[in-house]
Motif scaffolding. Structure first.
Motif, PDB file in Angstrom:
ATOM      1  N   ASP A  13       1.393  -0.804  -0.218  1.00 43.12           N
ATOM      2  CA  ASP A  13      -0.248   0.356  -0.366  1.00 43.12           C
ATOM      3  C   ASP A  13       0.787   1.196   0.060  1.00 43.12           C
ATOM      4  OD1 ASP A  13       0.987   0.053   2.202  1.00 43.12           O
ATOM      5  OD2 ASP A  13      -1.510   0.305   3.106  1.00 43.12           O
ATOM      6  N   ARG A  14       0.469   2.052   0.139  1.00 48.42           N
ATOM      7  CA  ARG A  14       1.021   3.696  -0.065  1.00 48.42           C
ATOM      8  C   ARG A  14       2.478   3.705   1.400  1.00 48.42           C
ATOM      9  NH1 ARG A  14      -4.055   5.752   1.585  1.00 48.42           N
ATOM     10  NH2 ARG A  14      -4.537   6.737  -0.489  1.00 48.42           N
ATOM     11  N   ASP A  15       1.910   3.047   2.387  1.00 45.32           N
ATOM     12  CA  ASP A  15       3.193   3.265   3.758  1.00 45.32           C
ATOM     13  C   ASP A  15       3.867   2.551   3.151  1.00 45.32           C
ATOM     14  OD1 ASP A  15       0.916   5.962   4.523  1.00 45.32           O
ATOM     15  OD2 ASP A  15      -0.083   4.100   5.460  1.00 45.32           O
ATOM     16  N   ALA A  25      -6.149  -5.208   3.743  1.00 41.47           N
ATOM     17  CA  ALA A  25      -6.303  -5.584   3.339  1.00 41.47           C
ATOM     18  C   ALA A  25      -7.889  -4.419   2.271  1.00 41.47           C
ATOM     19  CB  ALA A  25      -6.109  -7.112   2.365  1.00 41.47           C
ATOM     20  N   TRP A  26      -9.039  -5.126   3.756  1.00 44.14           N
ATOM     21  CA  TRP A  26      -9.870  -4.465   2.934  1.00 44.14           C
ATOM     22  C   TRP A  26      -9.959  -2.747   2.412  1.00 44.14           C
ATOM     23  CZ3 TRP A  26     -13.262  -8.125   2.369  1.00 44.14           C
ATOM     24  CH2 TRP A  26     -13.705  -9.436   3.219  1.00 44.14           C
ATOM     25  N   ALA A  27      -9.159  -2.325   3.676  1.00 50.28           N
ATOM     26  CA  ALA A  27      -9.319  -1.005   3.162  1.00 50.28           C
ATOM     27  C   ALA A  27      -8.720  -0.230   2.336  1.00 50.28           C
ATOM     28  CB  ALA A  27      -8.763  -0.368   4.902  1.00 50.28           C
ATOM     29  N   VAL A  28      -7.559  -1.016   1.713  1.00 51.82           N
ATOM     30  CA  VAL A  28      -6.938  -1.473   0.021  1.00 51.82           C
ATOM     31  C   VAL A  28      -8.078  -1.663  -0.584  1.00 51.82           C
ATOM     32  CG1 VAL A  28      -5.104  -2.236  -1.230  1.00 51.82           C
ATOM     33  CG2 VAL A  28      -4.861  -1.465   1.638  1.00 51.82           C
ATOM     34  N   ASN A  69     -11.340   0.253  -5.276  1.00 55.62           N
ATOM     35  CA  ASN A  69     -13.067   0.018  -5.489  1.00 55.62           C
ATOM     36  C   ASN A  69     -13.708   1.253  -6.052  1.00 55.62           C
ATOM     37  OD1 ASN A  69     -12.654  -2.865  -5.901  1.00 55.62           O
ATOM     38  ND2 ASN A  69     -13.715  -3.277  -4.402  1.00 55.62           N
ATOM     39  N   ARG A  70     -13.314   2.610  -5.299  1.00 57.08           N
ATOM     40  CA  ARG A  70     -13.776   3.731  -5.285  1.00 57.08           C
ATOM     41  C   ARG A  70     -13.667   4.592  -6.273  1.00 57.08           C
ATOM     42  NH1 ARG A  70     -13.512   4.325   0.696  1.00 57.08           N
ATOM     43  NH2 ARG A  70     -11.737   4.892   0.777  1.00 57.08           N
ATOM     44  N   VAL A  71     -12.233   3.882  -6.596  1.00 56.27           N
ATOM     45  CA  VAL A  71     -11.182   4.898  -7.592  1.00 56.27           C
ATOM     46  C   VAL A  71     -11.591   4.434  -8.994  1.00 56.27           C
ATOM     47  CG1 VAL A  71      -9.419   5.637  -8.870  1.00 56.27           C
ATOM     48  CG2 VAL A  71      -9.453   5.281  -6.404  1.00 56.27           C
ATOM     49  N   ARG A  72     -12.140   2.907  -9.141  1.00 58.34           N
ATOM     50  CA  ARG A  72     -12.712   1.909  -9.951  1.00 58.34           C
ATOM     51  C   ARG A  72     -14.035   2.951 -10.449  1.00 58.34           C
ATOM     52  NH1 ARG A  72     -12.474  -4.021  -9.378  1.00 58.34           N
ATOM     53  NH2 ARG A  72     -13.628  -3.993 -11.658  1.00 58.34           N
ATOM     54  N   ARG A  73     -14.896   3.018  -9.425  1.00 60.18           N
ATOM     55  CA  ARG A  73     -16.274   3.446  -9.417  1.00 60.18           C
ATOM     56  C   ARG A  73     -15.824   5.715 -10.421  1.00 60.18           C
ATOM     57  NH1 ARG A  73     -16.903   0.134  -4.685  1.00 60.18           N
ATOM     58  NH2 ARG A  73     -17.638   2.260  -3.379  1.00 60.18           N
ATOM     59  N   LEU A  74     -15.383   5.678  -9.421  1.00 62.47           N
ATOM     60  CA  LEU A  74     -15.283   7.119 -10.241  1.00 62.47           C
ATOM     61  C   LEU A  74     -14.451   7.338 -11.366  1.00 62.47           C
ATOM     62  CD1 LEU A  74     -13.545   8.598  -6.845  1.00 62.47           C
ATOM     63  CD2 LEU A  74     -16.286   9.470  -7.642  1.00 62.47           C
ATOM     64  N   LYS A  75     -14.085   6.343 -11.900  1.00 66.67           N
ATOM     65  CA  LYS A  75     -13.052   5.581 -13.067  1.00 66.67           C
ATOM     66  C   LYS A  75     -14.690   5.960 -14.064  1.00 66.67           C
ATOM     67  CE  LYS A  75      -9.501   4.260 -16.095  1.00 66.67           C
ATOM     68  NZ  LYS A  75      -7.956   3.415 -15.621  1.00 66.67           N
TER      69      LYS A  75
END
Length: 307
Positions: free
Chosen positions: A253-255, A292-295, A300-306
């Motif tokens: 992840d980003r961290d 992993a759930w948060a990732v 999925n949020r980014v996918r839906r926006l796209k």
């Protein structure tokens, strides 16, 4: 040489034996530690520390495997071995052979064997111990060990062709795969995948199964391509890394925390199987583990926006 020095010199071999018997890094490390405690308490020094300690760690691993079998039968979803970044035991003359015996595919074949068959195969076929030493290790006669070896070899040979491939070809194809993956190139991914490719995941019920039971080149290529762009957009990193002696990757992840690992089975110039280990309990030995759930939710949020 002191007893401690002797043990530390043999530690890589002992871990490698235990890991191949158990398919678990944490359990193998525990078996090696228990071997040391017993060796330290032993009143006399054996004639051959290698034979003595290899036999001891094998017996401990067999006992652990017997108790683990029931847990694995009740495991939520598919069970995969714990990913291993590097085998500590090295033999330059047999490096490719040893890497193949620690692959995910080989370890899953070993799961089909009884604990005794598995130990005999590992000691005899992988590490070349004499049948007398194998017999002493598992507490059976030499003729019985020869029979166990025949049965184990038959089971392993039946599935071995599925994961044999030229190492250089495998690494080159894996490089092309991860390039296409990071670019979200569906066509590039599709041409590298076998028509009947399968993507499977091991979450143990403790993480999302984004890679569970996806079949066919078209479905796998589209799923991978759809996942990677938003994952990278949220700061995720796909880090190619040899895994269990085979091409693979660590997802962070980003961290920098580990989300999952991925391994590729390659044969005849195509990727046959993709295995993801997502169960956080099987990743902790590699470093800090992500949620992993948060990732996946953020991806999925980014996918839906796209869309």
């Amino acid at each position: 040489m002191t007893r401690t020095e002797e043990f530390e010199q043999l530690r890589p071999l002992l871990f490698s034996i235990a890991y191949r018997i158990l398919g678990s890094v944490s359990e193998a490390e525990d078996a090696v530690q228990e071997t040391w405690l017993r060796y330290e308490a032993c009143p006399t020094r054996p004639a051959s520390a290698k034979s003595f300690l290899s036999a001891m760690v094998s017996r401990i691993a067999i006992d652990v495997l017997r108790s683990a079998r029931m847990r694995r039968e009740e495991y939520a979803g598919q069970w995969f071995p714990e990913p291993l970044l590097a085998d500590p035991y090295e033999d330059p003359e047999r490096s490719a052979e040893l890497a193949d015996t620690v692959s995910m595919a080989a370890l899953l074949l070993l799961e089909r064997l009884s604990p005794l068959e598995r130990a005999v195969f590992v000691l005899r076929e992988v590490f070349g111990f004499r049948f007398g030493e194998v017999a002493a290790a598992i507490g059976r006669s030499e003729p019985a060990c020869r029979q166990l070896a025949v049965r184990a070899r038959r089971h392993m040979d039946a599935g071995r062709a599925r994961f044999e491939a030229d190492r250089r070809e495998r690494e080159e194809l894996a490089g092309r795969f991860f390039d296409a993956f990071r670019e979200g190139d569906v066509d590039g991914l599709r041409e590298l995948l076998a028509a009947d490719v399968q993507m499977a995941g091991d979450s143990g019920g403790k993480a999302p199964l984004w890679g569970d039971g996806v079949f066919g080149a078209e479905n796998v290529a589209r799923m991978l391509a759809a996942f990677v762009a938003p994952f990278i957009q949220i700061g995720g990193v796909v880090e190619p890394h040899e895994m269990n002696g085979q091409p693979g990757a660590i997802f962070r992840d980003r961290d920098g925390k580990i989300v999952n690992t991925l391994t590729l089975d390659i044969l005849d110039g195509q990727i046959q199987t993709i295995r993801a280990v997502i169960n956080p309990d099987k990743l902790r030995h590699l470093g800090p583990v992500a949620d992993a759930w948060a990732v996946v939710r953020e991806t999925n949020r980014v996918r839906r926006l796209k869309d």
